[in-house]
Design a protein around this motif. Structure first.
Motif, PDB file in Angstrom:
ATOM      1  N   ILE A  75      49.323  85.137  40.719  1.00  0.00           N
ATOM      2  CA  ILE A  75      49.794  85.707  39.447  1.00  0.00           C
ATOM      3  C   ILE A  75      50.526  87.026  39.690  1.00  0.00           C
ATOM      4  CG2 ILE A  75      49.049  86.674  37.235  1.00  0.00           C
ATOM      5  CD1 ILE A  75      46.646  84.673  37.398  1.00  0.00           C
ATOM      6  N   LYS A  76      49.971  87.876  40.538  1.00  0.00           N
ATOM      7  CA  LYS A  76      50.567  89.181  40.806  1.00  0.00           C
ATOM      8  C   LYS A  76      51.883  89.054  41.567  1.00  0.00           C
ATOM      9  CE  LYS A  76      47.907  92.312  42.579  1.00  0.00           C
ATOM     10  NZ  LYS A  76      48.304  93.473  41.768  1.00  0.00           N
ATOM     11  N   THR A  77      51.979  88.051  42.428  1.00  0.00           N
ATOM     12  CA  THR A  77      53.153  87.916  43.293  1.00  0.00           C
ATOM     13  C   THR A  77      54.378  87.431  42.530  1.00  0.00           C
ATOM     14  OG1 THR A  77      51.792  87.484  45.236  1.00  0.00           O
ATOM     15  CG2 THR A  77      54.081  86.747  45.334  1.00  0.00           C
ATOM     16  N   PHE A  78      54.198  86.410  41.685  1.00  0.00           N
ATOM     17  CA  PHE A  78      55.334  85.779  41.013  1.00  0.00           C
ATOM     18  C   PHE A  78      55.415  86.264  39.568  1.00  0.00           C
ATOM     19  CE2 PHE A  78      53.872  83.002  44.393  1.00  0.00           C
ATOM     20  CZ  PHE A  78      55.049  82.812  45.114  1.00  0.00           C
ATOM     21  N   ALA A  84      54.990  79.623  38.039  1.00  0.00           N
ATOM     22  CA  ALA A  84      54.241  80.087  39.208  1.00  0.00           C
ATOM     23  C   ALA A  84      52.986  80.838  38.765  1.00  0.00           C
ATOM     24  CB  ALA A  84      55.120  80.976  40.082  1.00  0.00           C
ATOM     25  N   ARG A  85      53.139  81.684  37.754  1.00  0.00           N
ATOM     26  CA  ARG A  85      51.986  82.423  37.241  1.00  0.00           C
ATOM     27  C   ARG A  85      50.962  81.464  36.625  1.00  0.00           C
ATOM     28  NH1 ARG A  85      52.495  87.929  36.210  1.00  0.00           N
ATOM     29  NH2 ARG A  85      51.403  87.756  34.223  1.00  0.00           N
ATOM     30  N   PHE A  86      51.449  80.422  35.958  1.00  0.00           N
ATOM     31  CA  PHE A  86      50.535  79.433  35.386  1.00  0.00           C
ATOM     32  C   PHE A  86      49.771  78.712  36.493  1.00  0.00           C
ATOM     33  CE2 PHE A  86      49.914  75.076  33.458  1.00  0.00           C
ATOM     34  CZ  PHE A  86      48.836  75.455  32.670  1.00  0.00           C
ATOM     35  N   SER A  87      50.441  78.437  37.599  1.00  0.00           N
ATOM     36  CA  SER A  87      49.751  77.798  38.727  1.00  0.00           C
ATOM     37  C   SER A  87      48.642  78.709  39.256  1.00  0.00           C
ATOM     38  CB  SER A  87      50.742  77.455  39.844  1.00  0.00           C
ATOM     39  OG  SER A  87      51.100  78.597  40.593  1.00  0.00           O
ATOM     40  N   GLY A  88      48.901  80.027  39.245  1.00  0.00           N
ATOM     41  CA  GLY A  88      47.874  80.974  39.659  1.00  0.00           C
ATOM     42  C   GLY A  88      46.696  80.983  38.698  1.00  0.00           C
ATOM     43  N   ILE A  89      46.975  80.873  37.404  1.00  0.00           N
ATOM     44  CA  ILE A  89      45.909  80.798  36.404  1.00  0.00           C
ATOM     45  C   ILE A  89      45.054  79.559  36.632  1.00  0.00           C
ATOM     46  CG2 ILE A  89      45.434  80.455  33.938  1.00  0.00           C
ATOM     47  CD1 ILE A  89      47.914  82.185  33.364  1.00  0.00           C
ATOM     48  N   LEU A  90      45.710  78.453  36.983  1.00  0.00           N
ATOM     49  CA  LEU A  90      44.975  77.213  37.254  1.00  0.00           C
ATOM     50  C   LEU A  90      44.074  77.346  38.476  1.00  0.00           C
ATOM     51  CD1 LEU A  90      47.830  74.631  36.566  1.00  0.00           C
ATOM     52  CD2 LEU A  90      45.708  74.875  35.252  1.00  0.00           C
ATOM     53  N   VAL A  91      44.553  78.032  39.505  1.00  0.00           N
ATOM     54  CA  VAL A  91      43.711  78.272  40.687  1.00  0.00           C
ATOM     55  C   VAL A  91      42.527  79.158  40.307  1.00  0.00           C
ATOM     56  CG1 VAL A  91      43.622  79.317  42.988  1.00  0.00           C
ATOM     57  CG2 VAL A  91      45.617  77.959  42.310  1.00  0.00           C
ATOM     58  N   LEU A  92      42.785  80.151  39.457  1.00  0.00           N
ATOM     59  CA  LEU A  92      41.704  81.020  38.974  1.00  0.00           C
ATOM     60  C   LEU A  92      40.684  80.199  38.188  1.00  0.00           C
ATOM     61  CD1 LEU A  92      42.249  84.541  37.445  1.00  0.00           C
ATOM     62  CD2 LEU A  92      40.589  82.965  36.455  1.00  0.00           C
ATOM     63  N   ILE A  93      41.166  79.300  37.336  1.00  0.00           N
ATOM     64  CA  ILE A  93      40.265  78.421  36.586  1.00  0.00           C
ATOM     65  C   ILE A  93      39.465  77.538  37.532  1.00  0.00           C
ATOM     66  CG2 ILE A  93      40.210  76.432  34.998  1.00  0.00           C
ATOM     67  CD1 ILE A  93      42.580  77.727  33.528  1.00  0.00           C
ATOM     68  N   HIS A  94      40.104  77.094  38.596  1.00  0.00           N
ATOM     69  CA  HIS A  94      39.409  76.299  39.613  1.00  0.00           C
ATOM     70  C   HIS A  94      38.234  77.094  40.177  1.00  0.00           C
ATOM     71  CE1 HIS A  94      39.124  73.220  42.778  1.00  0.00           C
ATOM     72  NE2 HIS A  94      38.857  74.224  43.595  1.00  0.00           N
ATOM     73  N   GLY A  95      38.457  78.377  40.443  1.00  0.00           N
ATOM     74  CA  GLY A  95      37.384  79.216  40.947  1.00  0.00           C
ATOM     75  C   GLY A  95      36.248  79.370  39.945  1.00  0.00           C
ATOM     76  N   ILE A 202      51.753  80.540  53.881  1.00  0.00           N
ATOM     77  CA  ILE A 202      53.158  80.829  53.555  1.00  0.00           C
ATOM     78  C   ILE A 202      53.277  82.214  52.933  1.00  0.00           C
ATOM     79  CG2 ILE A 202      55.071  80.215  52.028  1.00  0.00           C
ATOM     80  CD1 ILE A 202      54.315  77.286  52.443  1.00  0.00           C
ATOM     81  N   LEU A 203      52.397  82.507  51.990  1.00  0.00           N
ATOM     82  CA  LEU A 203      52.447  83.803  51.314  1.00  0.00           C
ATOM     83  C   LEU A 203      52.126  84.944  52.274  1.00  0.00           C
ATOM     84  CD1 LEU A 203      50.733  82.946  47.896  1.00  0.00           C
ATOM     85  CD2 LEU A 203      53.178  83.134  48.413  1.00  0.00           C
ATOM     86  N   LEU A 204      51.239  84.687  53.209  1.00  0.00           N
ATOM     87  CA  LEU A 204      50.888  85.718  54.194  1.00  0.00           C
ATOM     88  C   LEU A 204      52.058  86.029  55.116  1.00  0.00           C
ATOM     89  CD1 LEU A 204      47.234  84.898  55.344  1.00  0.00           C
ATOM     90  CD2 LEU A 204      48.050  87.074  54.432  1.00  0.00           C
ATOM     91  N   ARG A 205      52.856  85.017  55.413  1.00  0.00           N
ATOM     92  CA  ARG A 205      53.933  85.164  56.401  1.00  0.00           C
ATOM     93  C   ARG A 205      55.253  85.592  55.803  1.00  0.00           C
ATOM     94  NH1 ARG A 205      53.345  82.527  61.360  1.00  0.00           N
ATOM     95  NH2 ARG A 205      55.559  82.010  61.336  1.00  0.00           N
ATOM     96  N   ARG A 206      55.398  85.462  54.491  1.00  0.00           N
ATOM     97  CA  ARG A 206      56.683  85.734  53.878  1.00  0.00           C
ATOM     98  C   ARG A 206      56.603  86.914  52.906  1.00  0.00           C
ATOM     99  NH1 ARG A 206      60.439  81.627  54.233  1.00  0.00           N
ATOM    100  NH2 ARG A 206      61.459  82.356  52.331  1.00  0.00           N
ATOM    101  N   LYS A 207      57.705  87.598  52.757  1.00  0.00           N
ATOM    102  CA  LYS A 207      57.805  88.653  51.758  1.00  0.00           C
ATOM    103  C   LYS A 207      58.439  88.041  50.521  1.00  0.00           C
ATOM    104  CE  LYS A 207      59.677  93.263  50.816  1.00  0.00           C
ATOM    105  NZ  LYS A 207      58.372  93.815  50.453  1.00  0.00           N
ATOM    106  N   ILE A 208      57.644  87.866  49.475  1.00  0.00           N
ATOM    107  CA  ILE A 208      58.106  87.214  48.259  1.00  0.00           C
ATOM    108  C   ILE A 208      58.869  88.209  47.391  1.00  0.00           C
ATOM    109  CG2 ILE A 208      57.392  85.895  46.235  1.00  0.00           C
ATOM    110  CD1 ILE A 208      56.834  84.560  48.914  1.00  0.00           C
TER     111      ILE A 208
END
Length: 210
Positions: A75-78, A84-95, A202-208
């Motif tokens: 969420i913070k990155t995109f 993309a932010r919605f996908s982050g929310i879904l991962v958060l919901i998964h948690g 991917i996120l660790l290796r790349r500068k978004i």
């Protein structure tokens, strides 16, 4: 400083699948005659099982926290991409669903016939677990090139999603036969966990920048 903090969020995504394998292995080792091939992972935390207390403590709760942190990182990155932010929310919901599935235990054997109210809550948490991560991975089929500049990750996301979906009939058949459910469940969740691992790397290796 912000980029360094974000890297810790990404590292949570790398650690989660590894933690899953280790946690399930440890919990299974204290459950006499537990079958990773036939039995569901939820049975490790079932009421009355030898690993009832241990399993959520080393699996659901820490995994839930790791997925929540990774979701926040997405969420913070995109910040400029709604999908993309919605996908982050879904991962958060998964948690959050992982925490819920650990708190509400299934019955002995996790049988679907006449489940207790607590198992019903566990089952609902499990459904949210599956669909939240599946939908998150499907989103990246469409936005990977735009947000990451990586075409192959779109195809990888699609492959992981299709594997998870294709295994559902096998899981259903395994419930009927009583054989192989553990294997198919692990392959199903493993395909999605692998997606998280690759995405986090991917996120660790790349500068978004988007």
């Amino acid at each position: 400083m912000s980029e360094r903090i974000n890297r810790w969020y990404y590292f949570s995504g790398v650690l989660a699948p590894i933690w899953l394998v280790i946690g399930v292995t440890i919990a299974g080792s204290v459950y006499p005659e537990y079958s990773h091939y036939n039995q569901a992972m939820s049975e490790l935390g079932a009421k009355g099982s030898p690993s009832h207390i241990l399993s959520p403590l080393i699996n659901n709760y820490p995994l839930g926290l790791l997925f929540i942190l990774f979701g926040i990182g997405i969420i913070k990155t995109f910040s400029t991409s709604t999908l993309a932010r919605f996908s982050g929310i879904l991962v958060l919901i998964h948690g959050l669903s992982s925490l819920s599935a650990g708190f509400f235990s299934c019955d002995v054997g996790c049988a679907l016939e006449s489940p207790s109210p607590e198992q019903n809550k566990h089952n609902i948490s499990g459904l949210i677990l599956f669909f939240s991560l599946l939908l998150s991975s499907l989103i990246w089929v469409f936005i990977s090139n735009r947000c990451l500049g990586i075409k192959w990750f779109a195809w990888f996301s699609l492959a992981c999603s299709l594997v998870a979906i294709a295994l559902l009939p096998h899981m259903a058949a395994a419930i009927e036969s009583g054989e192989g459910f553990g294997l198919y469940q692990r392959l199903n969740y493993g395909s999605q966990a692998l997606w998280v691992l690759v995405f986090a790397l991917i996120l660790l290796r790349r500068k978004i920048t988007k």
